[in-house]
Write an enzyme that holds these catalytic residues in place. Structure first.
Site, PDB file in Angstrom:
ATOM      1  N   ARG A 178      44.267  58.903  74.940  1.00 26.70           N
ATOM      2  CA  ARG A 178      42.898  58.794  74.404  1.00 26.70           C
ATOM      3  C   ARG A 178      42.775  59.460  73.030  1.00 26.70           C
ATOM      4  O   ARG A 178      41.775  60.132  72.723  1.00 26.70           O
ATOM      5  CB  ARG A 178      41.860  59.394  75.359  1.00 26.70           C
ATOM      6  CG  ARG A 178      41.799  58.741  76.690  1.00 26.70           C
ATOM      7  CD  ARG A 178      41.399  57.263  76.674  1.00 26.70           C
ATOM      8  NE  ARG A 178      41.792  56.668  77.923  1.00 26.70           N
ATOM      9  CZ  ARG A 178      42.984  56.076  78.129  1.00 26.70           C
ATOM     10  NH1 ARG A 178      43.863  55.953  77.146  1.00 26.70           N
ATOM     11  NH2 ARG A 178      43.293  55.574  79.291  1.00 26.70           N
ATOM     12  N   SER A 226      34.786  57.500  81.588  1.00 24.12           N
ATOM     13  CA  SER A 226      35.281  58.821  81.989  1.00 24.12           C
ATOM     14  C   SER A 226      34.812  59.883  81.008  1.00 24.12           C
ATOM     15  O   SER A 226      34.991  59.740  79.795  1.00 24.12           O
ATOM     16  CB  SER A 226      36.806  58.825  82.024  1.00 24.12           C
ATOM     17  OG  SER A 226      37.246  57.932  83.011  1.00 24.12           O
ATOM     18  N   GLU A 296      36.801  63.712  77.227  1.00 23.33           N
ATOM     19  CA  GLU A 296      37.237  62.428  76.662  1.00 23.33           C
ATOM     20  C   GLU A 296      36.107  61.859  75.793  1.00 23.33           C
ATOM     21  O   GLU A 296      36.330  61.320  74.727  1.00 23.33           O
ATOM     22  CB  GLU A 296      37.590  61.442  77.783  1.00 23.33           C
ATOM     23  CG  GLU A 296      37.975  60.073  77.254  1.00 23.33           C
ATOM     24  CD  GLU A 296      38.585  59.165  78.316  1.00 23.33           C
ATOM     25  OE1 GLU A 296      39.278  59.670  79.224  1.00 23.33           O
ATOM     26  OE2 GLU A 296      38.373  57.947  78.221  1.00 23.33           O
TER      27      GLU A 296
HETATM   28  C1  LIG Z   1      31.640  51.491  81.969  1.00 18.80           C
HETATM   29  C2  LIG Z   1      32.657  52.050  81.000  1.00 18.80           C
HETATM   30  C3  LIG Z   1      34.003  51.960  81.290  1.00 18.80           C
HETATM   31  C4  LIG Z   1      34.955  52.479  80.415  1.00 18.80           C
HETATM   32  N1  LIG Z   1      36.280  52.346  80.730  1.00 18.80           N
HETATM   33  C5  LIG Z   1      37.212  52.808  79.882  1.00 18.80           C
HETATM   34  C6  LIG Z   1      38.602  52.657  80.175  1.00 18.80           C
HETATM   35  O1  LIG Z   1      39.001  52.101  81.182  1.00 18.80           O
HETATM   36  N2  LIG Z   1      39.499  53.151  79.280  1.00 18.80           N
HETATM   37  C7  LIG Z   1      39.113  53.746  78.129  1.00 18.80           C
HETATM   38  O2  LIG Z   1      39.977  54.164  77.339  1.00 18.80           O
HETATM   39  N3  LIG Z   1      37.802  53.913  77.824  1.00 18.80           N
HETATM   40  C8  LIG Z   1      36.853  53.448  78.656  1.00 18.80           C
HETATM   41  N4  LIG Z   1      35.524  53.610  78.349  1.00 18.80           N
HETATM   42  C9  LIG Z   1      35.135  54.348  77.136  1.00 18.80           C
HETATM   43  C10 LIG Z   1      34.974  53.476  75.867  1.00 18.80           C
HETATM   44  O3  LIG Z   1      34.606  52.148  76.204  1.00 18.80           O
HETATM   45  C11 LIG Z   1      36.240  53.473  75.017  1.00 18.80           C
HETATM   46  O4  LIG Z   1      36.589  54.767  74.576  1.00 18.80           O
HETATM   47  C12 LIG Z   1      36.092  52.562  73.788  1.00 18.80           C
HETATM   48  O5  LIG Z   1      37.337  52.399  73.184  1.00 18.80           O
HETATM   49  C13 LIG Z   1      35.103  53.100  72.753  1.00 18.80           C
HETATM   50  O6  LIG Z   1      34.856  52.056  71.826  1.00 18.80           O
HETATM   51  P1  LIG Z   1      33.468  51.965  71.024  1.00 18.80           P
HETATM   52  O7  LIG Z   1      33.546  50.796  70.130  1.00 18.80           O
HETATM   53  O8  LIG Z   1      32.333  51.982  71.955  1.00 18.80           O
HETATM   54  O9  LIG Z   1      33.553  53.303  70.187  1.00 18.80           O
HETATM   55  P2  LIG Z   1      32.387  54.379  69.963  1.00 18.80           P
HETATM   56  O10 LIG Z   1      32.064  55.020  71.261  1.00 18.80           O
HETATM   57  O11 LIG Z   1      31.275  53.792  69.199  1.00 18.80           O
HETATM   58  O12 LIG Z   1      33.176  55.426  69.053  1.00 18.80           O
HETATM   59  C14 LIG Z   1      34.289  56.127  69.565  1.00 18.80           C
HETATM   60  C15 LIG Z   1      35.028  56.748  68.393  1.00 18.80           C
HETATM   61  O13 LIG Z   1      35.600  55.707  67.601  1.00 18.80           O
HETATM   62  C16 LIG Z   1      35.126  55.810  66.264  1.00 18.80           C
HETATM   63  N5  LIG Z   1      35.009  54.445  65.728  1.00 18.80           N
HETATM   64  C17 LIG Z   1      34.486  53.363  66.310  1.00 18.80           C
HETATM   65  N6  LIG Z   1      34.623  52.297  65.501  1.00 18.80           N
HETATM   66  C18 LIG Z   1      35.231  52.729  64.383  1.00 18.80           C
HETATM   67  C19 LIG Z   1      35.649  52.099  63.168  1.00 18.80           C
HETATM   68  N7  LIG Z   1      35.467  50.810  62.938  1.00 18.80           N
HETATM   69  N8  LIG Z   1      36.242  52.867  62.244  1.00 18.80           N
HETATM   70  C20 LIG Z   1      36.444  54.205  62.450  1.00 18.80           C
HETATM   71  N9  LIG Z   1      36.067  54.851  63.558  1.00 18.80           N
HETATM   72  C21 LIG Z   1      35.480  54.101  64.516  1.00 18.80           C
HETATM   73  C22 LIG Z   1      33.797  56.541  66.329  1.00 18.80           C
HETATM   74  O14 LIG Z   1      33.481  57.184  65.113  1.00 18.80           O
HETATM   75  C23 LIG Z   1      34.099  57.542  67.438  1.00 18.80           C
HETATM   76  O15 LIG Z   1      34.804  58.633  66.942  1.00 18.80           O
HETATM   77  C24 LIG Z   1      34.550  53.088  79.216  1.00 18.80           C
HETATM   78  C25 LIG Z   1      33.180  53.183  78.910  1.00 18.80           C
HETATM   79  C26 LIG Z   1      32.244  52.648  79.785  1.00 18.80           C
HETATM   80  C27 LIG Z   1      30.781  52.721  79.422  1.00 18.80           C
END
Ligand SMILES: Cc1cc2nc3c(=O)[nH]c(=O)nc-3n(C[C@H](O)[C@H](O)[C@H](O)COP(=O)(O)OP(=O)(O)OC[C@H]3O[C@@H](n4cnc5c(N)ncnc54)[C@H](O)[C@@H]3O)c2cc1C
Length: 303
Positions: A178, A226, A296
């Site tokens: 992660r 998580s 996380e």
């Molecule tokens: C129901 C549910 C299930 C989930 N299951 C999993 C799982 O199985 N495995 C897992 O790893 N995660 C899981 N997650 C967590 C999450 O979906 C992941 O961490 C996902 O990768 C985050 O992506 P996001 O676009 O929402 O990023 P955000 O939450 O918007 O941002 C996360 C980080 O990425 C950065 N970021 C985002 N986009 C960019 C960009 N274009 N350039 C630079 N920085 C950027 C942000 O600044 C921040 O630091 C889950 C979440 C939920 C709600």
């Protein structure tokens, strides 16, 4: 409302879709988060270039957000601009040699099902990760069955000094549990090197992973997946359950009765409620098991 003469007016003139004092609870899967001074969506490189120049000229801090599915935005929100990449940054394209190009703004489930339909294996475990490609690369999203990092051949970032896109080849990428060395950079997209496979088998795996999520995770609630990283060889969900905290509520937040490593915003929770619940869990787990839980979820903004 845009104040006259300052950076707000400059942004609203060049980017009429920009919103000021925008509640970030509208842009996070937790439905929690105070206002961003400015929230805007950028749809192509030319606009990004203009925005980057404007932000640098105004010394405006900029935070890039994806789907907000791994963020706890604090109650006073984020100062400066919060940017979401949309439009051209949501494109995907099949390339020769089992490769796929994907924009940072694209939703991961859409990418994973596109790959499955093309008979390309690798991303099946990510089918239920509700974030964007940018967020997935920064977080090295995945499950014990597979992460995005190993499939990533190159990543396109925005080079703030050169004020232009730049490609980071595989040799310059580092992915951990992660985590990645893309944190703090602006991710525009990537090329994935996948593995040709049998489409029917791939689709079956996708469906299997989806089914498991429905059975084990509270996916229809407001949450961020998580909350804590699993310590080596242990599962946080089990530890929290053994500590007797499954279902424990604090304000509008509670440990999910379905999966004890999830916190749900079940009734208008504030970020403060969630932080207090996190500290309660950490304290109990430390006291009972002498284990230090690491977050996380990323906590951002002002309390
Ligand atoms: C129901 C549910 C299930 C989930 N299951 C999993 C799982 O199985 N495995 C897992 O790893 N995660 C899981 N997650 C967590 C999450 O979906 C992941 O961490 C996902 O990768 C985050 O992506 P996001 O676009 O929402 O990023 P955000 O939450 O918007 O941002 C996360 C980080 O990425 C950065 N970021 C985002 N986009 C960019 C960009 N274009 N350039 C630079 N920085 C950027 C942000 O600044 C921040 O630091 C889950 C979440 C939920 C709600």
């Amino acid at each position: 409302m845009a104040a006259r003469g300052g950076w707000r007016e400059k942004i609203s003139v060049r980017f009429p879709g920009a919103k000021f004092d925008e509640p970030l609870s509208r842009h996070t899967t937790f439905h929690i988060g105070g206002p961003a001074d400015c929230y805007l969506e950028i749809g192509n490189c030319a606009d990004l270039q203009d925005f980057a120049a404007l932000a640098a000229g105004q010394k405006l801090p900029v935070f890039f957000l994806g789907q907000g599915s791994n963020l706890l935005v604090l109650d006073r929100g984020i100062r400066g601009a919060v940017v979401r990449l949309r439009g051209r940054f949501e494109d995907m394209e099949l390339l020769a040699g089992a490769k796929v190009r994907a924009g940072a703004g694209l939703r991961v489930p859409k990418l994973a099902s596109f790959c499955a339909q093309k008979g390309l294996a690798g991303l099946e475990p990510l089918i239920g990760v509700p974030g964007t490609v940018g967020g997935a690369l920064v977080m090295n999203a995945g499950t014990p069955d597979g992460e995005i990092g190993p499939w990533t051949a190159e990543v396109e970032i925005w080079d703030e000094k050169g004020r232009a896109p730049r490609v980071l080849p595989r040799a310059e990428l580092r992915f951990g549990y992660r985590s990645s060395n893309l944190s703090g950079r602006i991710v525009l997209g990537c090329v994935l090197q996948l593995k040709p496979g049998d489409k029917v088998d791939i689709m079956k795996r996708v469906q299997g992973y989806q089914r498991r999520r429905f059975q084990t995770q509270p996916i229809h609630t407001y949450n961020v997946g998580s909350v804590f990283k699993n310590p080596p060889g242990r599962f946080v969900a089990r530890i929290v359950e053994e500590a007797g905290l499954k279902g424990r509520a604090l304000g509008g937040a509670r440990v999910s009765p379905k999966h004890a490593n999830f916190i749900e915003n079940f009734s208008g929770a504030t970020a403060k409620d969630v932080l207090e619940l996190i500290e309660l869990i950490r304290g109990e787990v430390r006291r009972i098991f002498a284990i230090e839980l690491e977050l996380e979820v990323k906590v951002v903004g002002e309390a």
